[in-house]
Design a protein around this motif. Structure first.
Motif, short mmCIF file in Angstrom:
data_model
loop_
_atom_site.label_atom_id
_atom_site.label_comp_id
_atom_site.label_asym_id
_atom_site.label_seq_id
_atom_site.Cartn_x
_atom_site.Cartn_y
_atom_site.Cartn_z
N MET A 1 1.59 9.49 -8.06
CA MET A 1 0.22 7.82 -7.17
C MET A 1 -0.40 8.71 -5.95
O MET A 1 -0.14 8.88 -5.33
CB MET A 1 1.17 6.89 -6.11
CG MET A 1 0.40 5.59 -5.75
SD MET A 1 1.55 4.65 -4.76
CE MET A 1 -0.05 3.68 -4.28
N HIS A 3 -2.26 9.28 -3.03
CA HIS A 3 -2.13 9.10 -1.58
C HIS A 3 -3.99 8.81 -0.30
O HIS A 3 -4.36 9.59 -1.17
CB HIS A 3 -1.71 10.33 -0.77
CG HIS A 3 -0.36 10.89 -1.16
ND1 HIS A 3 1.09 9.91 -0.84
CD2 HIS A 3 0.42 11.69 -2.63
CE1 HIS A 3 2.20 10.14 -1.59
NE2 HIS A 3 1.40 11.37 -2.51
N ASN A 4 -4.04 7.75 0.13
CA ASN A 4 -4.84 7.40 0.16
C ASN A 4 -4.83 6.79 1.72
O ASN A 4 -4.24 6.17 1.92
CB ASN A 4 -6.00 6.67 -0.61
CG ASN A 4 -5.27 5.60 -0.77
OD1 ASN A 4 -4.60 5.02 0.32
ND2 ASN A 4 -5.79 5.46 -2.54
N GLU A 6 -5.03 3.84 3.17
CA GLU A 6 -4.30 2.38 2.28
C GLU A 6 -2.95 2.67 2.11
O GLU A 6 -2.28 1.29 3.01
CB GLU A 6 -5.15 1.71 1.08
CG GLU A 6 -6.44 0.84 1.71
CD GLU A 6 -6.84 0.41 2.81
OE1 GLU A 6 -5.77 -0.36 2.75
OE2 GLU A 6 -7.61 0.39 3.01
N GLN A 7 -2.25 3.57 1.50
CA GLN A 7 -1.54 3.61 1.39
C GLN A 7 -0.92 3.91 2.74
O GLN A 7 0.74 3.65 3.37
CB GLN A 7 -1.14 4.92 0.64
CG GLN A 7 0.52 5.49 0.13
CD GLN A 7 0.77 6.55 -0.27
OE1 GLN A 7 0.35 7.41 -0.95
NE2 GLN A 7 2.44 6.04 -1.70
N THR A 10 -0.31 0.55 4.70
CA THR A 10 1.05 0.30 4.32
C THR A 10 2.26 0.76 4.66
O THR A 10 2.76 -0.39 4.95
CB THR A 10 0.72 0.33 2.50
OG1 THR A 10 -0.43 -0.31 2.39
CG2 THR A 10 1.96 -0.57 2.59
#
Length: 265
Positions: A1, A3-4, A6-7, A10
């Motif tokens: 996944m 990593h950005n 948005e993560q 969250t």
């Protein structure tokens, strides 16, 4: 996944979840995480000064997390969120760089600096900050704040154009410190006051030499620590505790360490 951002946002939301979040994260406030923010900023600076590029991304991540934490707190209070922060810095950068983002070609460095100061002055006026010193942060380290104060007043002409009066001011302040410590009745408050003036004058010399006083002092601290560790090693090699050495003996060790460094360099 992948990593950005948005993560990361969250993850921060989950850490602050009232039911399932982390007890420590849920207990924090704007004020309580300020010391951690300052610490993380210094750790970034330390990694850069040590040229530890392998560690720098981790330290930058820790600092970014502080920004995200403030944004989560702002979002919960209905004040602002991460997108607001990004929008404001984007708007500010575009506004302060018309030579890049507007139709202004061939701007010189002097013109760029003049435009920058004019724009910042207008921004301060709009925020009803009438003094050039109004938005100098109180929480800055004292050396850095002194340099920032001096830089601000220099922009409006309150500064010496030559180095000689800057150096003369330091000598004057040294004399005033000595006058207080040699007084018949020493007033410690006056000693503190004069020492502050001396440090302020030294910061002014540093600024005129285009040296960051905070960085210079950190470098001096590291150099002293490195050399004193060398003194400790020489004392240990002679099987004699430091406390049993005379100052003259320790000075000889110190000079020996300096000579060893000179050879290595």
């Amino acid at each position: 996944m992948a990593h950005n951002v948005e993560q990361l946002l969250t993850i921060m939301t989950k850490l602050r979840d009232p039911q399932t979040g982390c007890p420590w994260d849920k207990a924090q406030s704007f004020s309580s995480i300020v010391p951690f923010t300052i610490e993380e900023a210094y750790e970034v600076a330390d990694a850069i000064e040590r040229m530890d590029m392998a560690e720098l991304p981790s330290e930058l991540g820790d600092l970014l997390f502080q920004v995200v934490f403030y944004c989560q707190l702002g979002k919960e209070a209905g004040l602002f969120d991460f997108s607001d922060v990004v929008q404001q810095i984007s708007d500010k950068l575009i506004r302060r760089h018309p030579h890049v983002f507007a139709d202004i070609d061939g701007a010189s460095s002097a013109q760029v600096n003049a435009n920058w100061e004019a724009i910042k002055s207008q921004e301060r006026s709009e925020r009803e900050l009438h003094s050039v010193l109004d938005d100098v942060p109180q929480a800055l380290p004292a050396l850095k704040r002194a340099a920032k104060i001096q830089k601000r007043v220099a922009r409006v002409g309150f500064d010496w154009d030559e180095l000689d009066p800057v150096v003369a001011k330091i000598h004057e302040e040294v004399d005033e410190v000595l006058a207080e410590v040699n007084a018949a009745d020493i007033d410690q408050d006056k000693v503190v006051d004069e020492m502050g003036d001396l440090l302020f004058a030294v910061v002014n010399l540093s600024r005129h030499l285009q040296v960051d006083p905070e960085q210079a002092l950190r470098q001096a601290n590291r150099k002293f620590e490195r050399r004193f560790r060398g003194v400790e090693q020489l004392a240990a090699e002679n099987n004699k505790p430091l406390q049993q050495h005379t100052l003259a003996e320790l000075d000889r060790y110190w000079e020996q360490v300096k000579q060893q460094e000179a050879v290595k360099s």
